[in-house]
Motif scaffolding. Structure first.
Motif, PDB file in Angstrom:
ATOM      1  N   LEU A  33     -25.362  20.319 -45.350  1.00  0.00           N
ATOM      2  CA  LEU A  33     -26.532  19.864 -46.095  1.00  0.00           C
ATOM      3  C   LEU A  33     -27.449  19.040 -45.205  1.00  0.00           C
ATOM      4  CD1 LEU A  33     -28.202  19.658 -48.600  1.00  0.00           C
ATOM      5  CD2 LEU A  33     -26.713  17.823 -49.432  1.00  0.00           C
ATOM      6  N   SER A  34     -26.892  18.216 -44.342  1.00  0.00           N
ATOM      7  CA  SER A  34     -27.711  17.421 -43.431  1.00  0.00           C
ATOM      8  C   SER A  34     -28.578  18.324 -42.560  1.00  0.00           C
ATOM      9  CB  SER A  34     -26.810  16.543 -42.554  1.00  0.00           C
ATOM     10  OG  SER A  34     -27.575  15.791 -41.644  1.00  0.00           O
ATOM     11  N   ALA A  35     -27.987  19.422 -42.055  1.00  0.00           N
ATOM     12  CA  ALA A  35     -28.746  20.345 -41.221  1.00  0.00           C
ATOM     13  C   ALA A  35     -29.860  21.017 -42.019  1.00  0.00           C
ATOM     14  CB  ALA A  35     -27.815  21.397 -40.631  1.00  0.00           C
ATOM     15  N   LEU A  36     -29.598  21.349 -43.274  1.00  0.00           N
ATOM     16  CA  LEU A  36     -30.620  21.991 -44.109  1.00  0.00           C
ATOM     17  C   LEU A  36     -31.740  21.010 -44.448  1.00  0.00           C
ATOM     18  CD1 LEU A  36     -28.380  24.131 -46.476  1.00  0.00           C
ATOM     19  CD2 LEU A  36     -29.841  24.933 -44.616  1.00  0.00           C
ATOM     20  N   VAL A  37     -31.412  19.743 -44.628  1.00  0.00           N
ATOM     21  CA  VAL A  37     -32.461  18.729 -44.822  1.00  0.00           C
ATOM     22  C   VAL A  37     -33.345  18.680 -43.586  1.00  0.00           C
ATOM     23  CG1 VAL A  37     -32.926  16.268 -45.089  1.00  0.00           C
ATOM     24  CG2 VAL A  37     -31.134  17.348 -46.462  1.00  0.00           C
ATOM     25  N   GLY A  38     -32.730  18.729 -42.412  1.00  0.00           N
ATOM     26  CA  GLY A  38     -33.500  18.738 -41.175  1.00  0.00           C
ATOM     27  C   GLY A  38     -34.435  19.930 -41.094  1.00  0.00           C
ATOM     28  N   ALA A  39     -33.958  21.093 -41.525  1.00  0.00           N
ATOM     29  CA  ALA A  39     -34.804  22.284 -41.509  1.00  0.00           C
ATOM     30  C   ALA A  39     -35.991  22.116 -42.447  1.00  0.00           C
ATOM     31  CB  ALA A  39     -33.985  23.506 -41.925  1.00  0.00           C
ATOM     32  N   ALA A  40     -35.763  21.507 -43.602  1.00  0.00           N
ATOM     33  CA  ALA A  40     -36.861  21.267 -44.551  1.00  0.00           C
ATOM     34  C   ALA A  40     -37.880  20.301 -43.952  1.00  0.00           C
ATOM     35  CB  ALA A  40     -36.308  20.710 -45.865  1.00  0.00           C
ATOM     36  N   VAL A  41     -37.402  19.300 -43.235  1.00  0.00           N
ATOM     37  CA  VAL A  41     -38.299  18.336 -42.592  1.00  0.00           C
ATOM     38  C   VAL A  41     -39.196  19.033 -41.573  1.00  0.00           C
ATOM     39  CG1 VAL A  41     -38.379  16.361 -41.012  1.00  0.00           C
ATOM     40  CG2 VAL A  41     -36.789  16.342 -42.938  1.00  0.00           C
ATOM     41  N   VAL A  42     -38.597  19.847 -40.735  1.00  0.00           N
ATOM     42  CA  VAL A  42     -39.347  20.531 -39.686  1.00  0.00           C
ATOM     43  C   VAL A  42     -40.389  21.469 -40.286  1.00  0.00           C
ATOM     44  CG1 VAL A  42     -39.155  22.207 -37.802  1.00  0.00           C
ATOM     45  CG2 VAL A  42     -37.514  20.329 -37.971  1.00  0.00           C
TER      46      VAL A  42
END
Length: 212
Positions: A33-42
């Motif tokens: 989930l942390s990685a997917l949050v990062g993708a949403a940020v980018v």
């Protein structure tokens, strides 16, 4: 500046517990989930899209209510605060500045924040106002509680689309905080730099700003 208004998530509070609890609830590794949050940020997307990537069609509001009903809802205590929050807010008030906390949080989060007894004159959330950033109405409400004109009110946040750009459009002064995924990733974006009156690395920097 006569009034400083601060966002909450990744401005005052760390989001570690928030996203970890969602990962646990949805039954996925926290790192996923942390990685997917990062993708949403980018991508500049709503960070709740990270949840929808895990569960397409997920009704986030309904799932939030289910978590609360199961006794696994929001939690917030002093360990969730960044280290500079209490001393910096106290210093702002000592300098004669009105301090307001106003962010995109739930009604429950508002109660939890007030229970922390922060050095702030007012703590309010979008859930309590029934209007959320980046709506112009949210920033109209900010000005209603500011007690100062827009040009003497500083809004501080990490999120370009929710904090800096709409606050600037509402006529407020703005400070972009280089903190959290949004704050770090978008810190040097030309549009963010243009919209922010200041770029700061810490809430301590605000004390010097209001004294200028």
């Amino acid at each position: 500046m006569r009034t400083v208004v601060l966002d909450v998530g990744e401005t005052l509070t760390r989001d570690d517990r928030y996203w970890a609890s969602w990962a646990d609830w949805l039954g996925v590794p926290r790192h996923t989930l942390s990685a997917l949050v990062g993708a949403a940020v980018v991508d500049g997307r709503d960070n709740a899209d990270a949840l929808r990537l895990l569960r397409p069609g997920l009704d986030v509001g309904a799932e939030y209510a289910a978590r609360e009903a199961a006794g696994r809802g929001e939690q917030l205590d002093d360990t969730d605060l960044y280290d500079d929050v209490r001393p910096a807010l106290a210093a702002l008030r000592a300098a004669g500045v009105r301090v307001v906390v106003a962010g995109n949080q739930t009604v429950r989060a508002g109660a939890l924040l007030r229970a922390l007894d922060l050095p702030a004159d007012l703590v309010v959330t979008s859930g309590e106002w029934r209007v959320a950033k980046p709506s112009p109405e949210f920033f109209a409400r900010v000005l209603q509680v500011s007690g100062a004109p827009a040009e003497e009110t500083l809004y501080v946040g990490d999120h370009p689309a929710n904090d800096i750009l709409p606050a600037r459009a509402a006529g407020l002064r703005t400070a972009h905080l280089r903190r959290g995924p949004w704050g770090f990733w978008w810190a040097d974006d030309p549009a963010v730099r243009a919209a922010a009156d200041w770029s700061v690395d810490s809430l301590y920097d605000l004390v010097d700003l209001v004294k200028e």
